[in-house]
Scaffold this motif. Structure first.
Motif, PDB file in Angstrom:
ATOM      1  N   UNK A 158       0.868  -1.179   0.000  1.00 10.44           N
ATOM      2  CA  UNK A 158       0.000   0.000   0.000  1.00 10.44           C
ATOM      3  C   UNK A 158       0.906   1.231   0.000  1.00 10.44           C
ATOM      4  N   UNK A 174      -6.621   7.439   3.029  1.00  9.55           N
ATOM      5  CA  UNK A 174      -5.774   8.496   2.474  1.00  9.55           C
ATOM      6  C   UNK A 174      -6.651   9.510   1.765  1.00  9.55           C
ATOM      7  N   UNK A 175      -6.476  10.782   2.098  1.00  7.53           N
ATOM      8  CA  UNK A 175      -7.221  11.854   1.430  1.00  7.53           C
ATOM      9  C   UNK A 175      -6.210  12.924   1.024  1.00  7.53           C
ATOM     10  N   UNK A 176      -6.706  13.954   0.412  1.00 10.45           N
ATOM     11  CA  UNK A 176      -5.773  14.935  -0.153  1.00 10.45           C
ATOM     12  C   UNK A 176      -5.008  15.692   0.913  1.00 10.45           C
ATOM     13  N   UNK A 205      -7.017   1.619   6.455  1.00 16.12           N
ATOM     14  CA  UNK A 205      -6.037   2.593   5.973  1.00 16.12           C
ATOM     15  C   UNK A 205      -6.784   3.604   5.131  1.00 16.12           C
ATOM     16  N   UNK A 228     -18.599   8.958   0.970  1.00 12.42           N
ATOM     17  CA  UNK A 228     -18.091   9.161  -0.389  1.00 12.42           C
ATOM     18  C   UNK A 228     -18.629  10.441  -0.998  1.00 12.42           C
ATOM     19  N   UNK A 229     -19.686  10.981  -0.404  1.00 13.52           N
ATOM     20  CA  UNK A 229     -20.214  12.248  -0.934  1.00 13.52           C
ATOM     21  C   UNK A 229     -19.357  13.426  -0.513  1.00 13.52           C
ATOM     22  N   UNK A 230     -18.589  13.271   0.538  1.00 14.50           N
ATOM     23  CA  UNK A 230     -17.874  14.417   1.105  1.00 14.50           C
ATOM     24  C   UNK A 230     -16.755  14.909   0.197  1.00 14.50           C
ATOM     25  N   UNK A 231     -15.700  14.108   0.121  1.00 18.23           N
ATOM     26  CA  UNK A 231     -14.586  14.504  -0.743  1.00 18.23           C
ATOM     27  C   UNK A 231     -13.845  13.249  -1.190  1.00 18.23           C
ATOM     28  N   UNK A 232     -13.037  13.373  -2.208  1.00 21.12           N
ATOM     29  CA  UNK A 232     -12.339  12.191  -2.717  1.00 21.12           C
ATOM     30  C   UNK A 232     -11.369  11.641  -1.686  1.00 21.12           C
ATOM     31  N   UNK A 233     -11.395  10.327  -1.563  1.00 19.11           N
ATOM     32  CA  UNK A 233     -10.435   9.688  -0.670  1.00 19.11           C
ATOM     33  C   UNK A 233     -10.311   8.221  -1.058  1.00 19.11           C
ATOM     34  N   UNK A 234      -9.346   7.587  -0.464  1.00 18.16           N
ATOM     35  CA  UNK A 234      -9.094   6.179  -0.758  1.00 18.16           C
ATOM     36  C   UNK A 234      -9.110   5.400   0.548  1.00 18.16           C
ATOM     37  N   UNK A 235      -9.590   4.181   0.462  1.00 19.66           N
ATOM     38  CA  UNK A 235      -9.840   3.426   1.680  1.00 19.66           C
ATOM     39  C   UNK A 235      -9.443   1.972   1.471  1.00 19.66           C
ATOM     40  N   UNK A 236      -8.741   1.400   2.417  1.00 15.32           N
ATOM     41  CA  UNK A 236      -8.466  -0.037   2.333  1.00 15.32           C
ATOM     42  C   UNK A 236      -8.904  -0.654   3.646  1.00 15.32           C
TER      43      UNK A 236
END
Lengths: 168, 188
Positions: free
Chosen positions: A86, A133-135, A131, A115-123
């Motif tokens: 990762x 991760x967002x901007x 885990x 997911x409506x809030x802001x772009x992010x990644x999720x594991x």
């Protein structure tokens, strides 16, 4: 406490690198082992770049009470399907196993709302580790707090909290 | 003269590589033995037949020593309980990696792939890979390919004919007559 089960996808932390095998802390009673050849595109000459402290998303190949659990980062046909090391940044935290199951359910409101809030990644690992991760670091921490608190909030409270955030 | 033969339960002498040759002082006796083709002085150990006999005897003795139950076979009951240790199939859980609002496009592609597997039960993937060469180009290639390889196997005279064809542009009239040069009988 997590019990390793064959086929489960989990997040492991590399604790040791001995020759051809890495030891991963999976949150179970024993550490799991991963061979360096269990990554996509790995050959004897082309070794994956894994350091101590890296995060690895993989599935269990062997997991019973008699043997040390083994993990791999490729599936039966040799493709990685999103498994492997990762990337950099992001935030790892622990939640209870029940929350993970709730989050992974087919129609999970929490995830849909987030997911409506802001772009992010999720594991999500079945061993209770998430885990994110967002901007920005702030966004990442907000996500962490919401996910941790989700366990004890009712749906209404959650919606209120999210409304405040999206208002901000 | 009787030859020396090992008894079944004692260590068998005369196996391959043993030092005791199978010999009798009177060569005629050995010649009359069942394994007739083998010469008596080359034979180490016992004949194949006698070996088989001895093995059978040994097996009989061993199986008689084994204990077995006289009970009737118990029928296995079909159990309706299956033990499953993972949660994945129980609740149809989604794939663990997710990305939202285009943060990680590869993971988003994965999400569609992996989650569609659960919902639609193995969509048959299109076997058409995105081709580097389109179908039309392949057809054109093959047309010319057949011609070029066909030329390879033509005889020299036919090759000359082909060259004439290319130059003329007409494939009908003259070259056909020129191609078949028959043998002219020398006039006397």
């Amino acid at each position: 406490q997590y019990v390793p089960v064959k086929g489960d996808h989990v997040i492991g932390i590399v604790t040791a690198k001995t020759g051809d095998v890495f030891k991963l802390d999976v949150g179970g009673s024993e550490q799991a082992s991963v061979s360096y050849l269990a990554f996509e595109g790995a050959t004897k000459r082309n070794r994956p770049n894994v350091q101590v402290g890296d995060l690895i998303y993989g599935q269990f190949l062997v997991a019973n009470k008699d043997m040390e659990p083994e993990m791999v980062c490729i599936d039966g046909s040799g493709r990685s399907n999103g498994m492997g090391i990762i990337g950099q940044d992001g935030f790892l935290f622990k939640v209870s196993l029940g929350l993970i199951r709730k989050l992974l359910a087919p129609k999970c409101e929490i995830i849909q709302e987030l997911s409506q809030l802001y772009p992010f990644e999720l594991v999500l690992g079945m061993n209770g580790r998430i885990w994110v991760k967002a901007k920005t670091i702030q966004q990442t921490l907000i996500l962490v707090n919401i996910l941790e608190a989700c366990e004890y909030m009712t749906a209404e409270q959650r919606k209120q909290a999210l409304a405040k955030l999206s208002g901000n | 003269m009787t030859a020396f033969r090992a008894s079944p339960l004692q260590p068998r002498l005369g196996e391959a590589g043993s030092e005791i040759p199978f010999c009798s002082i009177n060569p005629q006796d050995a010649a009359g033995d069942p394994g007739g083709a083998e010469s008596w002085f080359m034979q180490r150990g016992l004949d194949s037949q006698t070996k088989k006999q001895l093995e059978e005897e040994e097996k009989k003795i061993i199986s008689e020593e084994h204990w077995y139950l006289d009970l009737p076979d118990l029928k296995e009951k079909e159990s309706f309980i299956i033990e499953e240790r993972s949660f994945m199939p129980c609740e149809d859980l989604l794939y663990g990696r997710m990305s939202f609002k285009g943060f990680n496009p590869e993971v988003e592609k994965l999400m569609i792939q992996m989650n569609s597997k659960y919902k639609e039960e193995e969509i048959e993937e299109d076997n058409k890979m995105e081709a580097d060469v389109s179908d039309e180009e392949m057809a054109r290639r093959y047309e010319t390919l057949v011609g070029t390889i066909g030329k390879k196997f033509l005889r020299k005279r036919d090759q000359r004919v082909l060259q004439d064809e290319d130059e003329d542009g007409n494939s009908n009239t003259r070259p056909i007559k020129k191609a078949k040069k028959k043998f002219l009988k020398p006039q006397d």
